[in-house]
Design a protein around this motif. Structure first.
Motif, PDB file in Angstrom:
ATOM      1  N   THR A 599       0.829  -1.198   0.000  1.00 41.70           N
ATOM      2  CA  THR A 599       0.000   0.000   0.000  1.00 41.70           C
ATOM      3  C   THR A 599       0.870   1.258   0.000  1.00 41.70           C
ATOM      4  O   THR A 599       1.978   1.264   0.517  1.00 41.70           O
ATOM      5  CB  THR A 599      -0.920   0.029   1.236  1.00 41.70           C
ATOM      6  OG1 THR A 599      -0.122   0.008   2.427  1.00 41.70           O
ATOM      7  CG2 THR A 599      -1.851  -1.164   1.224  1.00 41.70           C
ATOM      8  N   ASN A 604      -4.397   4.039   0.964  1.00 42.54           N
ATOM      9  CA  ASN A 604      -5.493   4.318   0.035  1.00 42.54           C
ATOM     10  C   ASN A 604      -5.284   3.677  -1.335  1.00 42.54           C
ATOM     11  O   ASN A 604      -6.246   3.438  -2.053  1.00 42.54           O
ATOM     12  CB  ASN A 604      -5.661   5.829  -0.130  1.00 42.54           C
ATOM     13  CG  ASN A 604      -6.282   6.473   1.087  1.00 42.54           C
ATOM     14  OD1 ASN A 604      -7.437   6.214   1.418  1.00 42.54           O
ATOM     15  ND2 ASN A 604      -5.517   7.293   1.793  1.00 42.54           N
ATOM     16  N   ASN A 871      -7.439   3.554  -9.053  1.00 40.16           N
ATOM     17  CA  ASN A 871      -7.789   3.094  -7.709  1.00 40.16           C
ATOM     18  C   ASN A 871      -9.165   3.570  -7.281  1.00 40.16           C
ATOM     19  O   ASN A 871      -9.570   3.376  -6.133  1.00 40.16           O
ATOM     20  CB  ASN A 871      -6.754   3.566  -6.688  1.00 40.16           C
ATOM     21  CG  ASN A 871      -5.375   2.980  -6.946  1.00 40.16           C
ATOM     22  OD1 ASN A 871      -4.431   3.692  -7.254  1.00 40.16           O
ATOM     23  ND2 ASN A 871      -5.251   1.655  -6.854  1.00 40.16           N
ATOM     24  N   ALA A 984      -8.884  -1.906  -0.628  1.00 39.33           N
ATOM     25  CA  ALA A 984      -8.401  -0.983  -1.655  1.00 39.33           C
ATOM     26  C   ALA A 984      -8.917  -1.533  -2.978  1.00 39.33           C
ATOM     27  O   ALA A 984      -9.325  -2.698  -3.073  1.00 39.33           O
ATOM     28  CB  ALA A 984      -6.886  -0.898  -1.643  1.00 39.33           C
TER      29      ALA A 984
END
Length: 1099
Positions: A599, A604, A871, A984
């Motif tokens: 990550t 995030n 994302n 995520a």
């Protein structure tokens, strides 16, 4: 070019708020009719070809701007021109990890040699010193130095002590010529033992200074005395807390205990019979807690309470011992509050249980396999229980007995003394809370005897922990941060012949090694963009790892609650079978591969890759070292070849910098180099003006190559700035370059004060610069995209700050377009968010019809248009407040459908270093044991209880032993360590476009998603006329709640660990009669008779 006006619906909402009620009602009526007319027709599908046109138009323009101002194609061409002079090499993981381990071994050896010199100096100084009970000596007391009385004169032990801020010591005011002495609050400054120890240990000052001159990377050096004083170099002033107390006692620190004793298995027996009520139980609990403080990760323990029955304090852990790590000790402390005094104490059964348990546990081979002890906390014993000892412990006496008599009475003391002396232990009496710590420490002297007699100066290394001395010194500057460190320590023994059999431990010397010093040894350029090195202890605890989060809360300077050591399995959690961890703990050399989810940006975003792990042990230490290399470009590096003259010339460019956290040249070795920047040191080294400088020649050769190849970029950027028209592309503010050698170039298209993001690429912006742990974030994200693809993102901001006003775009530069070509550089730009969004809205107005009339536009209120990244975060939305928000939070139904269709996938992640907010009942919390008022009233209560024991028939004791007051239930929120699960999201690269519909209650919600060419972006167009009442898709972490069965399994589970190599449980020459005051190995018949009578009376 005019800016896009607010969408009609949004503008209507904004205007209606300002209208009178009647007008607002009319407007609402019109809106209803308008919507009714719209819904009378069938919902038209969103035309895919139009959305594709918008995406293509926006993608083409934004890539043109990004490529132009970053100079990506220009730089790619320059590297291609040098392709023939470049060698691409594959990294040999085994060779790399062995080289790093050798370097760390040498570094640790240098620190250990400094400690050895301190040991030798301390032992020789003590050998030459004759104890003088009348000695008077003015020393520098760390609390009193520079203190003056009302007349302006220095107070006693508070002479003038020059202190100057020193950058090497966190800019704290220190004295690098002298050490200062800290005395715990509960010790007397002029106690003869302390004065004598301080006097002879003055000899260490010279060695402290000499060590620091030999190795300028050393930080704190110290001597912790067995008498309690703490000599620290460099000297620093200590400040008491708000109560005037300094609770720090060096003898309770892990480095002291590990160096002084051998690993041990301990069972604590706590008397909870009726006679232990009141203050005695309070003292007993504090005694047990203090014993736990003296246990470390190499020790194992359990706590058993007894009266007429035997009660394991944690019922889940019947018939076993657990490792004395922070989690387990905290867990047992919580259970201590549940102990209540009642019934009759049957010590014989408890002793038998303890002996059986120790013997069985030792047979499993899972414990310390070294020293064994029973800690007995009671207010007396009616028997000597010699039959129990004869059955389970004699004649070998492998288990020592340490007896702590609670209370002032001495009626039952002789039996306890006898038990301790007959079993090579120690007896001590604890009458008040103030006596607890000093008396508990006595057992350490006994356990240290065999090691002292053997004269075995075992070196110990602790796991990573937070510096505990600095918070007691003057407060650090607000921009400083406490650091993680490990300590190297060695015991100091008395060499006097007359005390040989007593095995007198004088104390422990040590020095701290910040974890960041270990990281400096690691050449980040050889590990690649995502590669990293990490080290663990013999217990599998992490010493250094890039995912080991700071022990201080983000943006704050206070320590996270209950900071604990972290096991490797909690960071490399993808290794569910602990193969990597266990092999490293076993000190093997090997390789392991697995897919990992790394990550970034505070969890995030996620990067999915395959890592190859190479590992080996660090000789002469309990540590093992690992290196993780990501497959593909991460396994390769290049070596370029340019002339020295070319390189030196191009290093002088004003836009060029080198990262200070990378070690191009070691500027710590010689005082004259300590203020040099790395770029200055490299230039001096290359010019030959500083022959004493030691530099990494291979890394510097890469720097020279990158400097020469990228030098034309400076002129390219300057030309753009000069030729830029007044109105075109004024939103581009910064262009930047980073290379694999850590070289950075930055060009500003606006004045420094006009930049929207002042922190970007500054030392404060750790995520976006080269650090000892990682490459810049924009470099890492670019490397995982296809060559020529730009990655666009909005920086994440804490909720308390304003939304970000910039967009960053970056792309990677490779020599060859394949995965085996190393990413030699990354370039990018930063532009205003407003400028970026304007380009998007302009593109979304285009249409393919010849008459110029568009059938649909993002201005229409029947659709919502979004621009999201790979994302799932929104870069452009009609509602500006949604910028930077996760798309699933705004359009939950569409996000769910995209996941079902495979356009996005949910990646489950875990955080085993999390901190969660929980609500606890504060009404029943015990008052602090250090609260003077509580101690006073508790003492009065205990005395009065003793005076009215004859009133037992009236049951006044039960009344007296109730709480002082009836407390109302009070709840408070606290932050506690926890484990969390969170999500995520990641787009599927192979799906470029798709359309779909969602069946809602009364309508169908259609949408189209189209990838923006040459980017990580997607345009999403959603039917706004159909409202699906489906909840949002969030990324919020969820605390993992373990049931009681799982908690028990966790407590009982034992990860593989490696025992320390040395063990000193006993010595044949040990004087076991040194076991407490007023000792007698023969039980007193009169005392036994009186004890029996009183016991019968109690029944």
């Amino acid at each position: 070019m005019s800016e896009r006006p607010p969408p009609a619906a949004l503008g209507r909402r904004m205007r209606s708020a300002a209208l009178p009620p009647l007008c607002r009602a009319s407007l609402l009526l019109c809106t209803v009719f308008s919507n009714a007319r719209g819904h009378s027709k069938e919902t038209q599908p969103i035309p895919l070809n139009v959305v594709k046109l918008w995406a293509s138009a926006f993608g083409g323009e934004i890539k043109s701007i990004s490529a132009k101002y970053s100079g990506s194609q220009f730089l790619q061409k320059k590297y291609k021109e040098h392709e023939k002079s470049v060698m691409v090499k594959e990294i040999d993981g085994f060779q790399l990890v062995k080289k790093l381990a050798k370097d760390m071994e040498q570094m640790f050896h240098n620190k250990a040699e400094a400690v050895r010199r301190l040991v030798e100096a301390a032992e020789n100084a003590h050998l030459q010193h004759e104890y003088n009970s009348d000695l008077e000596y003015e020393y520098f007391n760390a609390v009193l130095i520079n203190e003056k009385d009302e007349s302006g004169s220095y107070v006693e032990l508070g002479k003038e002590f020059i202190l100057e801020p020193n950058e090497h010591f966190n800019n704290l005011p220190v004295n690098i010529s002298l050490s200062a002495v800290q005395i715990p609050t509960n010790k007397y400054n002029k106690d003869p033992a302390i004065v004598n120890g301080v006097f002879w240990s003055e000899a260490l000052n010279k060695v402290f200074v000499d060590n620091f001159e030999r190795d300028p990377s050393l930080i704190w050096q110290y001597f912790g005395s067995a008498n309690g004083f703490f000599r620290q170099y460099p000297g620093i002033k200590w400040e008491p807390d708000e109560n005037g107390v300094i609770a720090f006692d060096c003898r309770t620190r892990k480095w002291y205990i590990q160096a002084a004793t051998s690993p041990k298995d301990v069972i604590i027996l706590v008397d909870v019979s009726g006679s232990m009520k009141g203050l005695r139980m309070t003292i007993a609990k504090q005694t047990v807690s203090s014993i736990l403080d003296t246990l470390g990760d190499d020790d194992f323990f359990n706590i058993i309470a007894y009266n007429e029955d035997i009660h394991y304090v944690e019922p889940c852990l019947n018939n076993t011992l657990v490792q004395a790590d922070r989690n387990n000790k905290r867990h047992f402390r919580e259970h201590l509050d549940t102990l209540n005094a009642k019934g009759i104490g049957m010590l014989g059964f408890a002793l038998a249980e303890a002996f059986i348990l120790l013997n069985q546990f030792n047979g499993t081979g899972q414990g310390s396999s070294c020293s064994q002890a029973i800690m007995l906390v009671t207010d007396g014993a009616v028997d000597t229980y010699d039959t129990v000892f004869a059955k389970y412990n004699w004649p070998d006496r492998k288990v020592r007995i340490f007896a702590y008599l609670i209370g002032r009475e001495t009626v039952f003391s002789e039996n306890l003394k006898w038990m301790a002396c007959a079993n090579k232990g120690y007896f001590t009496q604890i009458s008040t809370l103030a006596d607890v710590q000093e008396n508990v420490m006595e057992y350490l002297h006994v356990l240290s005897r065999p090691k002292v007699i053997d004269q075995e100066h075992d070196i110990v290394w602790t796991e990573a922990y937070v510096d505990s001395t600095l918070p007691l010194a003057k407060q650090l500057p607000s921009d400083s941060q406490r650091i993680l460190m490990t300590t190297i320590a060695m015991p100091v023994f008395s060499k006097k012949n007359e005390t040989r059999t007593q095995g007198i431990l004088l104390g422990v010397v040590g020095t701290d090694v910040p974890v960041k010093e270990l990281v400096k040894v690691i050449p980040k350029y050889k590990l690649g963009i995502h590669g990293y090195a990490f080290a663990i202890t013999n217990n599998g605890l992490v010493l250094t790892h890039p995912d080991l989060r700071p022990p201080y809360e983000e943006g704050k300077k206070r320590r996270k609650p209950s900071y604990k050591s972290v096991d490797l399995s909690e960071l490399e959690w993808a290794d569910v079978d602990n193969i990597l961890r266990n092999d490293m703990v076993s000190r093997n050399t090997g390789k392991f591969s697995m897919e990992v989810k790394k990550t970034v940006e505070k969890g995030n975003r996620v990067l999915v890759m395959t890592n190859d792990y190479y590992y080996t042990d660090i000789k002469g230490t309990p540590f093992s070292l690992g290196v993780a290399l990501s497959r593909g470009h991460g396994k390769y590096f290049l070596q370029g070849n340019v002339t020295l003259e070319e390189g030196l010339h191009d290093l002088d460019h004003p836009d060029l910098t080198l990262m200070e956290e990378w070690i191009y040249c070691d500027t710590d070795l010689h005082p004259q180099h300590r203020n040099l920047l790395q770029l200055e040191a490299v230039k001096l080294f290359l010019s030959g003006k500083e022959p004493l400088l030691q530099c990494d020649k291979e890394l510097i050769q890469e720097v020279l190559f990158d400097a020469v190849v990228s030098a034309p970029l400076e002129a390219y950027w300057t030309s753009l700035a000069l030729n830029r028209s007044e109105n075109a592309d004024k939103g581009v503010e910064v262009s930047f370059l980073g290379t694999r050698s850590g070289l950075t170039r930055v060009n500003l298209f606006v004045g420094p004060e006009q930049r929207s993001d002042q922190d970007f690429l500054s030392p404060q912006d750790k995520e976006n610069i080269f650090t000892a742990d990682h490459f810049p974030l924009w470099y890492r994200k670019s490397a995982e995209q296809l060559p020529g693809t730009f990655v666009y993102s909005i920086p994440f901001r804490p909720e308390a700050e304003n939304k970000s006003s910039v967009v960053t775009a970056s792309t990677s530069v490779q020599l060859v377009d394949n995965r085996k070509s190393p990413v030699v550089a990354a370039v990018g730009i930063q532009m205003k968010l407003e400028f970026f969004q304007k380009k998007f809205w302009t593109a979304s107005r285009q249409c393919a019809s010849l008459d110029g009339k568009c059938s649909i536009s993002c201005d229409d209120e029947i659709i919502n248009c979004y621009l999201i990244d790979n994302n799932g975060f929104i870069l452009v939305s009609e509602n500006l407040d949604e910028t930077g928000t996760f798309f699933g939070k705004v359009e939950g139904a569409v996000m769910n459908k995209l996941m079902m269709m495979g356009s996005f996938k949910r990646v489950t992640l875990y955080d085993y270093q999390a901190v969660c907010r929980s609500t606890v009942d504060n009404s029943g919390s015990a008052p602090s044991l250090l609260d003077p008022y509580y101690v006073f009233f508790a003492a009065v209560k205990w005395i009065m209880t003793e005076l009215i024991l004859f009133l037992v028939e009236f049951n006044l004791c039960s009344w007296w032993n109730s709480d002082f007051t009836v407390q109302a239930q009070r709840w408070k929120q606290v932050m506690q360590p926890c484990d969390t699960e969170y999500a995520a999201f990641l787009s599927e690269r192979t799906i470029k476009e798709t359309m779909g519909a969602i069946s809602c209650d009364a309508c169908h919600k259609s949408f189209v998603i189209q990838q923006i060419p040459s980017s990580n972006l997607f345009m999403v167009v959603v039917d706004a006329s159909c409202d699906c009442s489906i909840g949002p898709v969030t990324m919020d972490p969820i605390e993992i709640i373990y049931n009681e069965s799982k908690k028990c399994d966790t407590l009982r589970s034992r990860k593989i660990r490696r025992r320390p190599d040395s063990c000193h449980p006993f010595h044949a020459e040990e004087n076991a009669r040194e076991c407490g005051d007023g000792l007698a190995l023969q039980p007193c018949p009169a005392v036994l008779m009186l004890s029996l009578i009183l016991a019968l009376c109690q029944r």
